[in-house]
Design an enzyme around this catalytic site. Structure first.
Site, PDB file in Angstrom:
ATOM      1  CE1 TYR A 203      -4.060  -2.173   5.226  1.00  0.00           C
ATOM      2  CE2 TYR A 203      -3.448   0.126   4.914  1.00  0.00           C
ATOM      3  CZ  TYR A 203      -3.811  -1.106   4.385  1.00  0.00           C
ATOM      4  OH  TYR A 203      -3.914  -1.261   3.027  1.00  0.00           O
TER       5      TYR A 203
ATOM      6  CB  SER B 271      -0.889   0.002   1.253  1.00  0.00           C
ATOM      7  OG  SER B 271      -1.543   1.243   1.424  1.00  0.00           O
TER       8      SER B 271
END
Length: 268
Positions: A160, A147
């Site tokens: 995360y 990401s």
């Protein structure tokens, strides 16, 4: 057609988190290229529906394995099931993952444990388990979905973001370690994408540009052809990911904290 993937026609790809979003888009694209599929996710019914759709449209085989990779030992169970079905995996796409946008203490320890199990442990285990067979055949692709969150610390998305930094660094390290092996490792780093991730994460992404799942898949195929170890999806995302090279780490943390502070929903 991806010139690199053309050599994998008739091979088999294992895709985690394949029931929707980016995972589903990978399944549809690889099926169109004549690549057989093993699809896994929690929702077995959605996988069966996708398998039926793809087998009706393309001359491929699709295997379905319903499994939650956020559970301990699930990666080993998945590997064992693939072996039991006497299947050979030439392409592994570690797509399954989730995040939460909130103050750190507003999520349970159990939620973070599941996030780490899915985003980190299962990715590591599946790479470890399926790599030996690829090394024996001197052919294979391992794609791990990281990401743009991987490029800087993220207040309010702390676990995360840290997990995706791990995925990026792991993948690039393996790409270097096995550069002469015939195996390609690729970390794909999307930003906001048009999937149900934001609903699961309780993320406020209003006004933020999003990529389509097809853009993520297209960027992946292009990166494979260009022999890259990582790819950031989208020009704006690429530019944003360069900010930590310009700003000090403390300044970067301060900037991100101010941006995200107004985008989280505090626990009542």
């Amino acid at each position: 057609m991806s010139s690199y993937l053309s050599a994998f026609q008739g091979s088999t790809a294992l895709i985690t988190g394949a029931s929707s979003g980016i995972g589903k888009a990978y399944a549809q694209k690889l099926a169109s290229l004549g690549i057989h599929l093993i699809l896994t996710a929690r929702s077995e019914q959605k996988l069966k529906e996708l398998a039926h759709e793809l087998q009706k449209k393309y001359p491929i085989r699709v295997e379905v394995i319903g499994l939650d990779l956020a559970h301990q030992h699930a990666a080993q169970k998945l590997f064992d099931e693939v072996q039991a079905r006497q299947l050979s995996v030439e392409i592994l796409i570690n797509n399954a993952g989730f995040g939460k946008w909130s103050q750190f203490l507003d999520q349970s320890a159990a939620t973070y444990n599941e996030m780490i199990m899915l985003n980190i442990n299962s990715v590591t285990s599946l790479c470890y388990l399926f790599l030996p067979q690829m090394l024996t055949s001197k052919k294979g692709i391992m794609i791990n979905i990281a990401s743009t969150a991987a490029f800087q610390p993220l207040p309010y998305i702390a676990v995360y973001g840290a997990s995706k930094s791990y995925v990026l660094h792991l993948t690039e390290a393996l790409a270097g370690e096995y550069a002469a092996s015939g195996i390609k490792f690729l970390a794909v780093c999307p930003g906001n994408t048009e999937t149900n991730f934001t609903q699961v994460a309780n993320a406020d992404t209003r006004g933020m540009k999003s990529s389509s799942v097809d853009e993520v898949v297209s960027a992946t195929l292009k990166a494979l052809d260009q022999n890259k170890a990582s790819i950031i999806v989208g020009c704006n995302n690429y530019l944003t990911a360069q900010l930590p090279r310009v700003l000090s780490r403390q300044k970067m943390i301060d900037v991100v904290e101010r941006i995200l502070r107004t985008r989280i929903v505090k626990a009542s």
